[in-house]
Design a protein around this motif. Structure first.
Motif, PDB file in Angstrom:
ATOM      1  N   ILE A   1      35.860  27.718  17.750  1.00 42.68           N
ATOM      2  CA  ILE A   1      35.193  28.651  16.828  1.00 42.68           C
ATOM      3  C   ILE A   1      33.758  28.205  16.579  1.00 42.68           C
ATOM      4  O   ILE A   1      32.811  29.006  16.665  1.00 42.68           O
ATOM      5  N   ILE A   2      33.570  26.926  16.273  1.00 37.64           N
ATOM      6  CA  ILE A   2      32.238  26.392  15.983  1.00 37.64           C
ATOM      7  C   ILE A   2      31.330  26.541  17.205  1.00 37.64           C
ATOM      8  O   ILE A   2      30.168  26.954  17.080  1.00 37.64           O
ATOM      9  N   LYS A   3      31.857  26.242  18.376  1.00 30.81           N
ATOM     10  CA  LYS A   3      31.053  26.337  19.598  1.00 30.81           C
ATOM     11  C   LYS A   3      30.635  27.774  19.880  1.00 30.81           C
ATOM     12  O   LYS A   3      29.461  28.044  20.209  1.00 30.81           O
TER      13      LYS A   3
ATOM     14  N   ALA B   1      37.557  32.260  12.516  1.00 33.98           N
ATOM     15  CA  ALA B   1      38.677  31.319  12.396  1.00 33.98           C
ATOM     16  C   ALA B   1      39.914  32.003  11.811  1.00 33.98           C
ATOM     17  O   ALA B   1      41.041  31.757  12.260  1.00 33.98           O
ATOM     18  N   PHE B   2      39.694  32.872  10.833  1.00 32.49           N
ATOM     19  CA  PHE B   2      40.822  33.572  10.214  1.00 32.49           C
ATOM     20  C   PHE B   2      41.483  34.516  11.212  1.00 32.49           C
ATOM     21  O   PHE B   2      42.710  34.630  11.272  1.00 32.49           O
ATOM     22  N   LYS B   3      40.670  35.186  12.038  1.00 35.35           N
ATOM     23  CA  LYS B   3      41.229  36.051  13.085  1.00 35.35           C
ATOM     24  C   LYS B   3      42.048  35.245  14.087  1.00 35.35           C
ATOM     25  O   LYS B   3      43.101  35.699  14.554  1.00 35.35           O
ATOM     26  N   SER B   4      41.549  34.057  14.423  1.00 38.53           N
ATOM     27  CA  SER B   4      42.292  33.178  15.332  1.00 38.53           C
ATOM     28  C   SER B   4      43.640  32.798  14.733  1.00 38.53           C
ATOM     29  O   SER B   4      44.670  32.803  15.420  1.00 38.53           O
TER      30      SER B   4
ATOM     31  N   TYR C   1      29.972  32.900   6.899  1.00 40.52           N
ATOM     32  CA  TYR C   1      30.865  34.057   6.875  1.00 40.52           C
ATOM     33  C   TYR C   1      31.461  34.303   8.258  1.00 40.52           C
ATOM     34  O   TYR C   1      32.672  34.503   8.407  1.00 40.52           O
ATOM     35  N   ALA C   2      30.615  34.278   9.291  1.00 45.61           N
ATOM     36  CA  ALA C   2      31.090  34.552  10.649  1.00 45.61           C
ATOM     37  C   ALA C   2      32.074  33.486  11.119  1.00 45.61           C
ATOM     38  O   ALA C   2      33.058  33.789  11.812  1.00 45.61           O
ATOM     39  N   ILE C   3      31.821  32.242  10.761  1.00 46.68           N
ATOM     40  CA  ILE C   3      32.737  31.152  11.141  1.00 46.68           C
ATOM     41  C   ILE C   3      34.101  31.372  10.506  1.00 46.68           C
ATOM     42  O   ILE C   3      35.144  31.266  11.171  1.00 46.68           O
TER      43      ILE C   3
ATOM     44  N   LEU D   1      37.921  20.557  10.099  1.00 50.24           N
ATOM     45  CA  LEU D   1      39.048  20.561  11.034  1.00 50.24           C
ATOM     46  C   LEU D   1      38.544  20.332  12.458  1.00 50.24           C
ATOM     47  O   LEU D   1      39.161  19.599  13.242  1.00 50.24           O
ATOM     48  N   ALA D   2      37.401  20.935  12.793  1.00 49.82           N
ATOM     49  CA  ALA D   2      36.801  20.734  14.115  1.00 49.82           C
ATOM     50  C   ALA D   2      36.361  19.276  14.289  1.00 49.82           C
ATOM     51  O   ALA D   2      36.566  18.685  15.354  1.00 49.82           O
TER      52      ALA D   2
END
Length: 304
Positions: A222-224, A157-160, A151-153, A211-212
């Motif tokens: 985002i993942i990092k 990502a969506f905010k980015s 969920y947080a990822i 994608l990452a």
């Protein structure tokens, strides 16, 4: 001789799994039901949990000694004893114990040993076990926590993507979310977003991770970031151990089981402070935690 057995229940945000084990830990039977996350839809969750339990009770000819329910969202709403009582009353009044799904995973992942377990799926939490005492960091739900979760990822990502959309900057996350939401622009995507459940949103993290893996810098960032936030929770938990600190950390949940990049970032961050930590992946059924639970807090409940 009457068969004696025990039931472990892993009630998560997407489905509920109940497994019966004999007293040596051998699996006898299993059943499945719908979501068991009590802070999302309480009545439906309890119904799904008890449905899965009763399927086993009706299937197995024997004497059920105890039921251990690991329930998503329990740490948010509390009332573990009352919830155990309600489940017990709907399951032949058998001795029942309700704990968080992350603690159930801890029992299973560490097989009764001291150490920590990180769960990152739809949500996330770190639980540590030392000399019978539980240490918990994180696990505050999708609004206040759940760092490193699916969920947080997705949210990050969506905010980015939305920020880049407002700035009219290129960002591969923009076409990704247009595709995932099946829309032509992110304005329409936001309308769909607010109608989705947490598990549905969390499931999009797989696409962000892919994608990452393909080298996209925004997705990788985002993942990092999420990996380092989850590592922070692990470090805080280890900090709270007494000396000598147990250095075993098991990882479980769909995000940690399937996202090698996130695991690498997470491990590097933790090793920077605690280089002796030994990580392992716990791929077993978390319902198996009932086999290793040493608690005596099982008692018969009756409805009022």
């Amino acid at each position: 001789m009457t068969l004696k057995y025990q039931i472990g229940v892993d009630a998560g945000g997407t489905h509920t799994t109940a497994i019966a084990y004999d007293l040596t830990g051998k699996e006898l039977a299993r059943s499945e039901a719908g979501p068991g996350q009590v802070n999302t839809d309480y009545n439906s969750a309890i119904n799904n949990i008890t449905t899965a339990i009763n399927q086993l009770i009706n299937q197995i000819i024997g004497d059920c000694q105890r039921i251990l329910c690991g329930i998503a969202g329990l740490s948010v709403i509390g009332n573990a004893s009352e919830i155990a009582g309600e489940i017990s009353a709907k399951s032949n009044n058998l001795p029942t114990r309700a704990i968080t799904d992350s603690l159930l995973a801890l029992y299973n992942g560490l097989e009764g040993e001291d150490g920590g377990l990180v769960i990152a799926g739809t949500g996330s939490v770190f639980n540590g076990l030392q000399k019978g005492s539980i240490i918990t960091t994180g696990g505050y739900g999708s609004i206040l926590g759940d760092e490193g979760s699916g969920y947080a990822i997705t949210i990050s990502a969506f905010k980015s993507a939305l920020l880049s959309w407002d700035k009219r900057q290129k960002n591969q996350l923009i076409p990704l979310f247009n595709q995932l939401f099946k829309v032509d622009n992110l304005v329409d995507a936001t309308a769909k977003f607010y109608k989705m459940s947490n598990p549905q949103i969390a499931s999009m993290a797989v696409s962000v991770a892919k994608l990452a893996d393909n080298g996209d810098k925004n997705a990788t960032s985002i993942i990092k970031k999420q990996a380092e936030l989850l590592a922070r929770d692990i470090i805080i938990g280890i900090d709270r151990y007494e000396e000598p600190k147990p250095m075993k950390v098991a990882l479980t949940g769909s995000v940690l089981a399937n996202n090698q990049m996130l695991r690498n970032f997470l491990e590097e961050k933790v090793w920077a402070k605690y280089p002796d930590v030994q990580f392992s992946i716990s791929n077993g059924e978390n319902a198996r935690g009932v086999v290793f639970d040493k608690s005596k807090d099982y008692r018969y409940f009756t409805s009022h």
